[in-house]
Design an enzyme around this catalytic site. Structure first.
Site, mmCIF file in Angstrom:
data_model
loop_
_atom_site.group_PDB
_atom_site.id
_atom_site.type_symbol
_atom_site.label_atom_id
_atom_site.label_comp_id
_atom_site.label_asym_id
_atom_site.label_seq_id
_atom_site.Cartn_x
_atom_site.Cartn_y
_atom_site.Cartn_z
ATOM 1 N N ASP A 1 0.863 -1.181 0.000
ATOM 2 C CA ASP A 1 0.000 0.000 0.000
ATOM 3 C C ASP A 1 0.907 1.241 0.000
ATOM 4 O OD1 ASP A 1 -2.133 1.681 -0.041
ATOM 5 O OD2 ASP A 1 -3.167 0.802 1.672
HETATM 6 C C1 BGC Z 1 -5.070 3.273 0.237
HETATM 7 C C2 BGC Z 1 -5.280 2.225 -0.836
HETATM 8 C C3 BGC Z 1 -5.174 2.869 -2.199
HETATM 9 C C4 BGC Z 1 -3.822 3.530 -2.315
HETATM 10 C C5 BGC Z 1 -3.544 4.117 -3.676
HETATM 11 C C6 BGC Z 1 -3.842 4.120 0.008
HETATM 12 O O1 BGC Z 1 -3.821 5.216 0.854
HETATM 13 O O2 BGC Z 1 -4.989 2.623 1.495
HETATM 14 O O3 BGC Z 1 -6.532 1.610 -0.658
HETATM 15 O O4 BGC Z 1 -5.381 1.905 -3.190
HETATM 16 O O5 BGC Z 1 -3.744 4.557 -1.344
HETATM 17 O O6 BGC Z 1 -4.306 5.215 -3.951
#
Ligand code: BGC
Length: 738
Positions: free
Chosen positions: A264
């Protein structure tokens, strides 16, 4: 490309170039200048030379930009390797449909699959290759703002949605021009942060993790999800992103996932904050050893992996393994043959918000609404009544949900617009009644927000006008709710009530008119005690998407019947959370209604029962169902039991209900939940009609993680419930013989 060609390509790459494939910088979805350069790189401390060899980009969309960036990139890349563009396409791309929690309320995975297919078509034409969806984290705590991105508290239901949505995005072949690769997230257990605080520690026993939290990820993987995303949280005190047991043993070995594992956002870097890694170099080593292929945004890999390999701290074979997976993904997406994939400016403009997509968004919204109360059949509204529409959501287009990154509020149809179009000739007054938010609320979001700030005099005037309209109306429909930025990522709440300024409006209206219908916009279960006490009807519409207004007006007037059911328990108050229907008996079970019993598992000041249970929802007609009848009361491995009920529509209109099958293992080697959902069926009946509906019970449905670590069923007695919510007591019993 053939497998051996990919291996040849890998051999030609330097260590630095290989590390580049694992580096994911942010893209420029919302920028006019299609170049991977500029101030964003500075703000994320990224070097242009690293970006020039990166493997994938986050947050890119727009056919023209995507084509240009891809072409420029390939032209300068030493091996002409194309980029993968990844984006959060969550509840739609530009045509935004209801938030995932609302889709779950439809109890129709096939509808969510259609929505995913539609979103993939739009996003792929706009140059996107991979979506960071579905999010399948099981949720039981409404304080956690990301429950809106989930499909609720039930393991069976979430698993159905996980598989369906994955298939919707990917179809048969992710190389097809209109398909996306799906990335299931957040592995694992992200939906269970202690106290509902986002990013917080997760404390789950291995049994609970395996039994409740892992199956939905597994369902998406079995459906072919091309990627998995790690979660921010710890599992057994080791952050998921550096957790070898979780990623190597469970994800790769047990679940047989052989696609790309992506961290993530900055999660590798955060291994330092967790106190696992001393610095970013150690964080890179840990994540690489755990098998995390792509480093989203932390730069830990690009800045450290090359040296770690040269110093023999990390084995180059680990790097090769990850790079090969990324190259294989590019190959599966067909990017070596056609690096632009579906990106097509003309098609993009034809598809975005086209009639077909809007129609599906409307249908999805209509199927997701849950009627929680309808005393005296106050709904549907009728044309001969004088009606007051009141509240901050009457004329509000911020109804797309927090993760609708490409969605634009201006695309949405507000309730007021829909009413003006559909209800011409009706006697309807419109008043805002109150601001949406209390003055002291601080909101954060991806794009900030510009809600108006009101002087007290303006608030008083709004209220007075609304009360005047309400006083003379036959019925008042109050459109209330959370702000769109009050649910989503990093929006944990310690209280679950509506903004007080809206509750004051409700109180003031209730003093002059008791025929109140409340229409609720929100991303999570709320404490609705006051709403329940002051209203005759409650319609839960979540964050309904671009066609929200139309779907709501259609439902209020009975053109559409509310068929949604709650995918998450609505607590009595925040003191009950985390709360879920598939709970355990305890040694001192509380008996429903016996709140005064002492020394049982209960609260002194609030009931055990939630305000609205999982699976609950009313229809505009009423249904009655018979006792459960079984064709036999003994089941064995390989045999089935047919469990049936007769359902009758005893109301005044045709309608649909959702019959739900729950099972309880009465005595087992470990304590089992009091009920677990195993199947559902929508039943549509004409007024007065009766139908017998039946469910098949199989031995597989009775399996669980036994005390000795098997996933198996155990002989003994079981209860089977068939009813219209998780609180049903309509039960029969059978035995499993082995
Ligand atoms: C979130 C994810 C997301 C990623 C990319 C993160 O802050 O937890 O769910 O896919 O950002 O945007």
């Amino acid at each position: 490309m053939k497998k051996n060609e990919l291996s040849e390509l890998l051999k030609k790459m330097s260590i630095k170039e290989k590390v580049g494939q694992l580096f994911q910088p942010i893209g420029f979805a919302m920028m006019d200048d299609p170049a991977i350069t500029g101030p964003l790189l500075e703000s994320f401390k990224m070097r242009q030379e690293d970006v020039n060899i990166c493997g994938t980009v986050l947050g890119m969309a727009g056919a023209k930009n995507a084509r240009k960036i891809q072409q420029d990139f390939i032209d300068q890349h030493p091996h002409k390797i194309p980029l993968i563009f990844m984006l959060d396409v969550i509840n739609g791309f530009r045509t935004i449909y209801p938030i995932p929690l609302a889709q779950a309320a439809s109890f129709s995975p096939e509808l969510a699959e259609e929505c995913a297919r539609m979103a993939a078509r739009e996003a792929a034409a706009s140059g996107v290759h991979v979506t960071f969806s579905p999010m399948v984290d099981l949720v039981r705590d409404a304080r956690w703002g990301r429950v809106m991105e989930s499909t609720g508290e039930d393991v069976w239901l979430s698993s159905q949605f996980a598989a369906a949505v994955t298939k919707g995005y990917q179809g048969e072949d992710i190389a097809a021009a209109d398909k996306l690769g799906a990335c299931v997230k957040h592995f694992a257990g992200y939906g269970a942060p202690v106290a509902g605080r986002d990013y917080n520690t997760v404390q789950l026993t291995e049994r609970t993790l395996r039994e409740y939290y892992l199956p939905a990820y597994k369902a998406a993987i079995d459906a072919g999800a091309a990627l998995v995303m790690t979660s921010f949280n710890t599992i057994d005190d080791i952050p998921a992103t550096g957790n070898k047991k979780l990623m190597r043993d469970i994800l790769r070995e047990e679940m047989r996932f052989d696609g790309v594992l992506i961290s993530d956002f900055n999660a590798i870097g955060e291994l330092v904050n967790h106190g696992l890694a001393a610095d970013l170099a150690e964080a890179a080593r840990m994540a690489c050893e755990a098998g995390v292929d792509i480093d989203m945004m932390s730069s830990a890999y690009i800045n450290n992996l090359e040296k770690l390999i040269e110093d023999k701290v990390v084995d180059e074979s680990l790097l090769d393994e990850s790079v090969m997976r990324v190259l294989e993904l590019k190959n599966k997406l067909g990017l070596f043959e056609n690096p632009f994939k579906g990106a097509d400016e003309k098609l993009e403009s034809e598809l975005i918000l086209c009639d077909e997509h809007r129609a599906l968004a409307r249908q999805a919204a209509e199927k997701s609404f849950v009627l929680l109360k309808n005393e005296g059949q106050i709904l549907p509204l009728s044309e001969d009544e004088k009606i007051a529409f009141v509240g901050p959501y009457v004329d509000n287009k911020n109804i797309l949900g927090a993760w609708s990154i490409m969605g634009k509020a201006e695309d949405a149809i507000s309730v007021q617009e829909a009413a003006e179009r559909i209800l011409s000739g009706w006697d309807i007054s419109i008043n805002q009644g109150s601001p949406l938010l209390d003055a002291d609320v601080k909101l954060e979001g991806f794009r900030g927000h510009e809600d108006e700030v009101y002087e007290q005099a303006a608030i008083d005037k709004m209220l007075e006008e609304a009360v005047t309209a309400a006083r003379t109306a036959d019925k008042v429909v109050l459109f209330l709710g959370e702000h769109v930025l009050q649910s989503g990522e990093a929006t944990s709440r310690g209280q679950l009530d509506l903004p007080h300024v809206q509750l004051e409006l409700l109180q003031a209206v209730a003093e002059v008119n008791t025929n109140i219908v409340v229409v609720l916009f929100n991303g999570r279960p709320l404490d609705l005690r006051m709403v329940q006490a002051k209203s005759a009807a409650i319609l839960e519409v979540w964050m309904p998407g671009v066609e929200g207004g139309t779907a709501i007006v259609n439902t209020l007037t009975g053109q559409n019947e509310p068929v949604g059911r709650l995918p998450m328990t609505f607590p009595y108050s925040v003191g009950q959370v985390p709360i879920h229907y598939d709970t355990y008996s305890t040694g001192r079970p509380h008996r429903p209604g016996q709140d005064k019993d002492r020394f049982v598992s209960k609260y002194l000041d609030i009931p055990n029962k939630p305000l609205y249970p999982f699976g609950f929802g009313l229809s505009y007609t009423r249904f009655e169902y018979s006792e459960v009848v079984l064709d036999t009361d003994v089941i064995a491995v390989g045999s089935t039991i047919t469990a049936a009920v007769r359902v009758t529509n005893i109301g005044d209109t045709d309608g649909t209900t959702l019959m739900q099958l729950y099972i309880h293992d009465v005595a087992a080697s470990v304590a089992r939940p009091v009920k677990q959902l195993k199947d559902t069926q929508h039943v549509r009946l004409a007024k007065g009609e009766t139908q017998e509906i039946s469910f098949q019970i199989t031995e597989e449905m009775l399996r669980f993680n036994t005390a000795d670590g098997r996933f198996d069923s155990e002989a003994g007695q079981f209860e089977v419930y068939i009813g219209d919510s998780s609180e049903t007591e309509n039960v029969a019993t059978f035995r499993l013989e082995k």
